[in-house]
Write an enzyme that holds these catalytic residues in place. Structure first.
Site, PDB file in Angstrom:
ATOM      1  CE  LYS A 184      68.167-174.364 122.429  1.00 48.01           C
ATOM      2  NZ  LYS A 184      68.277-173.981 121.586  1.00 48.01           N
TER       3      LYS A 184
HETATM    4  C1  LIG Z   1      67.854-174.412 120.329  1.00 41.51           C
HETATM    5  C2  LIG Z   1      67.619-173.297 119.603  1.00 41.51           C
HETATM    6  C3  LIG Z   1      66.693-173.806 117.902  1.00 41.51           C
HETATM    7  C4  LIG Z   1      65.240-174.371 117.998  1.00 41.51           C
HETATM    8  O1  LIG Z   1      64.676-174.238 119.549  1.00 41.51           O
HETATM    9  P1  LIG Z   1      63.251-175.573 119.844  1.00 41.51           P
HETATM   10  O2  LIG Z   1      63.057-174.406 121.052  1.00 41.51           O
HETATM   11  O3  LIG Z   1      64.419-176.616 120.212  1.00 41.51           O
HETATM   12  O4  LIG Z   1      62.886-176.105 118.693  1.00 41.51           O
HETATM   13  C5  LIG Z   1      66.243-172.362 116.945  1.00 41.51           C
HETATM   14  N1  LIG Z   1      67.424-171.672 116.802  1.00 41.51           N
HETATM   15  C6  LIG Z   1      68.484-172.281 117.831  1.00 41.51           C
HETATM   16  C7  LIG Z   1      69.531-170.981 117.489  1.00 41.51           C
HETATM   17  C8  LIG Z   1      68.651-172.776 119.167  1.00 41.51           C
HETATM   18  O5  LIG Z   1      70.153-172.471 119.357  1.00 41.51           O
END
Ligand SMILES: *Cc1c(COP(=O)(O)O)cnc(C)c1O
Length: 365
Positions: A184
């Site tokens: 991310k």
């Molecule tokens: C990555 C993501 C999540 C979940 O995040 P994690 O930290 O992997 O649990 C939720 N919503 C969206 C849109 C994402 O891209």
């Protein structure tokens, strides 16, 4: 070429990250140690939200705020079906019902104009997803929510660092939830996430839910979860914050460079639209292409990795098919057939971007 280049990022931040991890190993407070509060305070300062509650992941952030809203069985949450599964998954896990509203075909974000028609007496919240790093039309969404007395939860897992009308993603509504999953925009070296809110009562509820519903040690006043973020992962985020502003600037610059090179009427290719009053931090640099499978295969042969975010809208997934008719949300269905993500990270060089564009132009031609 890596799809997301985390090795160059580590090389640039190595001394800082190593020192922060070493400090943690020396003090030994692995759970809720000083780095947890330090990171939360740094992110409060960055976003402008009053509270930051770090949690185990972005998924956990969504679950904890839904629990803080005290969802009752059958309560409805309006969201987009064109997202990662966690968005709808946590709604169902919290006892709610996801109500899918279609996306705008050019931004792939929820279409605020379609939300009001989906509101019922059971609607408890709207959960827009800031997909690919661009915030949805939050002013319009907040206005609808205010009129109906319901909450807004921004799934900002992909948009930490993005701006909307001069304000930061995560500080635009009742709650903002982000993820520090390594890929991310602000990633740690494992799982992590955070909830942002400026509502004192909801912040306190999230803090309690994060540690098994405790209002004091061994006084469990509500149902909670084991949802803490490791001190170690907070130390990694702190180590990365030193360069984060530069990284965001570079991501915006790379997004502009991609757009300038790709919008020159290449048949079969359409860049994602970014609205004038906001930016996109490009968690993924995603475009729409025709004949995606063939284009991806040609790019792979040219040494350019690609990915698809996401190949099926959630109402076409077996686990969520019961919440909509197959023909609902046609723009989401169409986007799932055409989206393709290209290499993106702050450490992508101009030369690498040129190689991607050249290979993509050849693959389409
Ligand atoms: C990555 C993501 C999540 C979940 O995040 P994690 O930290 O992997 O649990 C939720 N919503 C969206 C849109 C994402 O891209």
């Amino acid at each position: 070429m890596d799809f997301i280049d985390l090795k160059s990022q580590y090389a640039a931040l190595r001394d800082n990250i190593n020192a922060r991890i070493q400090k943690l190993l020396d003090h030994g407070q692995y759970i809720l140690g000083p780095e947890v509060r330090e990171m939360e305070e740094a992110l409060v300062a960055y976003t402008g939200a009053r509270h930051c509650i770090s949690v185990a992941s972005g998924t956990e952030a969504l679950l904890i705020c839904l629990m803080a809203l005290d969802l009752q069985p059958g309560d409805e949450i309006i969201t987009s079906p064109f997202t990662f599964a966690a968005t709808a998954e946590m709604i169902v896990l919290a006892g709610g019902v996801p109500v899918f509203v279609d996306i705008e075909p050019d931004t792939a974000n929820i279409d605020a104009n379609l939300i009001e028609a989906a509101i019922t007496p059971r609607t408890k919240a709207i959960m827009p997803v800031s997909l690919y790093g661009q915030v949805a039309d939050m002013d319009a969404i907040n206005a609808i929510a205010q009129k109906h007395g319901i909450a807004v939860i921004e799934d900002a897992a992909q948009s930490f660092g993005a701006s909307y009308k001069g304000r930061k993603s995560c500080n635009l509504s009742t709650f903002g939830c982000t993820s520090f999953f390594p890929s991310k925009p602000l990633g740690c070296y494992g799982d992590g996430g955070a909830i942002f809110t400026s509502d004192d009562r909801l912040a306190q509820a999230c803090r309690e839910i994060r540690i098994h519903g405790q209002s004091q040690r061994y006084l469990h006043t509500r149902l909670g979860v084991g949802g803490r973020m490791d001190t170690l992962q907070c130390a990694v985020v702190l180590g990365k914050l030193d360069r984060f502003e530069w990284e965001i600037k570079r991501r915006l610059e790379l997004g502009d460079a991609y757009r300038a090179r790709l919008s020159a009427a290449i048949p079969g290719l359409q860049p994602l639209a970014v609205r004038d009053d906001r930016d996109c931090v490009w968690a993924q640099y995603t475009v729409f292409v025709d004949e995606r499978d063939a284009v991806q295969a040609r790019l792979k042969a040219a040494g350019v990795p690609t990915a698809v975010h996401y190949p099926r809208p959630l109402h076409h997934q077996p686990a969520y098919a019961q919440y909509a008719r197959p023909e609902d949300c046609p723009h989401s269905i169409a986007a799932a057939e055409r989206v393709m993500s290209l290499p993106m990270s702050a450490d992508l060089s101009d030369e690498q971007l040129n190689r991607v564009v050249t290979a993509l132009t050849a693959a389409l031609g």
